[in-house]
Write an enzyme that holds these catalytic residues in place. Structure first.
Site, PDB file in Angstrom:
ATOM      1  N   THR A 213       0.841  -1.189   0.000  1.00 26.93           N
ATOM      2  CA  THR A 213       0.000   0.000   0.000  1.00 26.93           C
ATOM      3  C   THR A 213       0.878   1.240   0.000  1.00 26.93           C
ATOM      4  OG1 THR A 213      -1.912   1.022   1.106  1.00 26.93           O
ATOM      5  CG2 THR A 213      -0.216   0.096   2.526  1.00 26.93           C
ATOM      6  N   ASN A 214       0.249   2.417   0.010  1.00 29.17           N
ATOM      7  CA  ASN A 214       0.963   3.691   0.062  1.00 29.17           C
ATOM      8  C   ASN A 214       0.654   4.382   1.370  1.00 29.17           C
ATOM      9  OD1 ASN A 214       2.095   3.495  -2.471  1.00 29.17           O
ATOM     10  ND2 ASN A 214       0.503   4.679  -3.484  1.00 29.17           N
ATOM     11  N   LEU A 215       1.519   5.316   1.781  1.00 28.47           N
ATOM     12  CA  LEU A 215       1.240   6.126   2.958  1.00 28.47           C
ATOM     13  C   LEU A 215       0.233   7.198   2.560  1.00 28.47           C
ATOM     14  CD1 LEU A 215       4.624   6.870   4.762  1.00 28.47           C
ATOM     15  CD2 LEU A 215       2.648   5.598   5.640  1.00 28.47           C
TER      16      LEU A 215
ATOM     17  N   ALA B 179      -3.727   8.376  -3.104  1.00 26.73           N
ATOM     18  CA  ALA B 179      -2.361   7.903  -3.336  1.00 26.73           C
ATOM     19  C   ALA B 179      -2.481   6.493  -3.912  1.00 26.73           C
ATOM     20  CB  ALA B 179      -1.577   7.902  -2.026  1.00 26.73           C
ATOM     21  N   VAL B 180      -2.693   6.437  -5.215  1.00 26.48           N
ATOM     22  CA  VAL B 180      -2.942   5.165  -5.909  1.00 26.48           C
ATOM     23  C   VAL B 180      -1.620   4.408  -6.063  1.00 26.48           C
ATOM     24  CG1 VAL B 180      -3.871   4.121  -8.007  1.00 26.48           C
ATOM     25  CG2 VAL B 180      -4.804   6.301  -7.194  1.00 26.48           C
TER      26      VAL B 180
END
Ligand code: CTP
Ligand code: CA
Length: 221
Positions: free
Chosen positions: A33-35, A100-101
């Site tokens: 995932t992203n932050l 934030a894809v």
């Protein structure tokens, strides 16, 4: 501005937003995932609502409460967020991509939980996700598109290049290390007229400033 009633600059407009991170499964219990806390996207959804817009928020996993009086669609992966956006977009006149894809997903994701084999780390093969903002901006009847850029360095050069590459009329740039998870933000708006730096303020104030700027750019109807 906080505490004051917001000017109703978006009455009659239908605004679609993405917010939060995406989650790309590795197996049923793991993923990459992203932050992203989702705070900026949710603040913008509320600011659009308070400006009189009809709002749809498509959100990846966050710990935030759903904004009241906003149509809410939960998305997990970039592919599911992309599908939800493409289905919703014809009913909207503004698209604001704050999510934030994840740029990549796991190509060899496992339907069953991977068991740990000591001394044998699995190899993940990544494949590129669709660029949701660029796909929307390229539609024949594209809504007015707003992009975000969180950069760790060379903020304005990267952001300017991103605005041109994605062909969006308005891009919001911020330094990732300032914005991530924080309650306030320092942003620069990039449009055809150049760069408009805004003072550091909380995300509610920043959201209202973005709404005021974008409302002034919309075609008069
Ligand atoms: N975005 C999107 N779909 C993607 C990637 C990005 O909709 N698959 C949107 C983001 O929501 C944001 C903008 O595009 O509004 C810029 O995202 P960013 O990650 O900064 O840009 P990238 O083009 O992915 O470039 P890089 O990650 O290399 O900086
Ligand atoms: Ca990216």
């Amino acid at each position: 501005l906080t505490g004051l009633t917001q000017a109703k600059t978006l009455v009659g407009r239908r605004v679609l937003l993405t917010a939060g991170p995406t989650f790309e499964p590795i197996d049923p219990v793991r993923g990459i995932t992203n932050l992203s806390s989702g705070k900026m996207g949710y603040a913008l959804a509320r600011a659009c609502r308070d400006a009189g817009a009809e709002v749809t928020l498509i959100s990846g996993p966050t710990a935030l409460p759903r904004p009241a009086e906003v149509h809410f669609i939960a998305a997990g992966s970039a592919l599911s967020m992309h599908a939800a956006v493409m289905e919703a977009v014809p009913h909207h006149d503004v698209f604001i991509a704050v999510a934030a894809v994840a740029d990549y997903r796991v190509a060899n994701a496992s339907a069953e939980k991977l068991k740990k084999t000591p001394g044998q780390a699995p190899t993940l093969t990544l494949t590129e996700n669709p660029d949701i903002l660029a796909s929307v901006a390229a539609l024949p009847r594209a809504p007015f598109c707003v992009g975000f850029a969180a950069e760790s360095h060379n903020l304005l050069a990267h952001a300017q290049a991103k605005r041109e590459r994605k062909r969006v009329p308005l891009l919001v740039a911020n330094l990732a290390q300032h914005a991530m998870g924080a309650d306030d933000n320092e942003i620069v708006l990039l449009d055809d007229h150049g760069q408009h730096p805004l003072p550091r303020m909380d995300k509610t104030g920043a959201a209202r400033a973005i709404v005021a700027h974008l409302a002034g750019m919309l075609p008069i109807r």
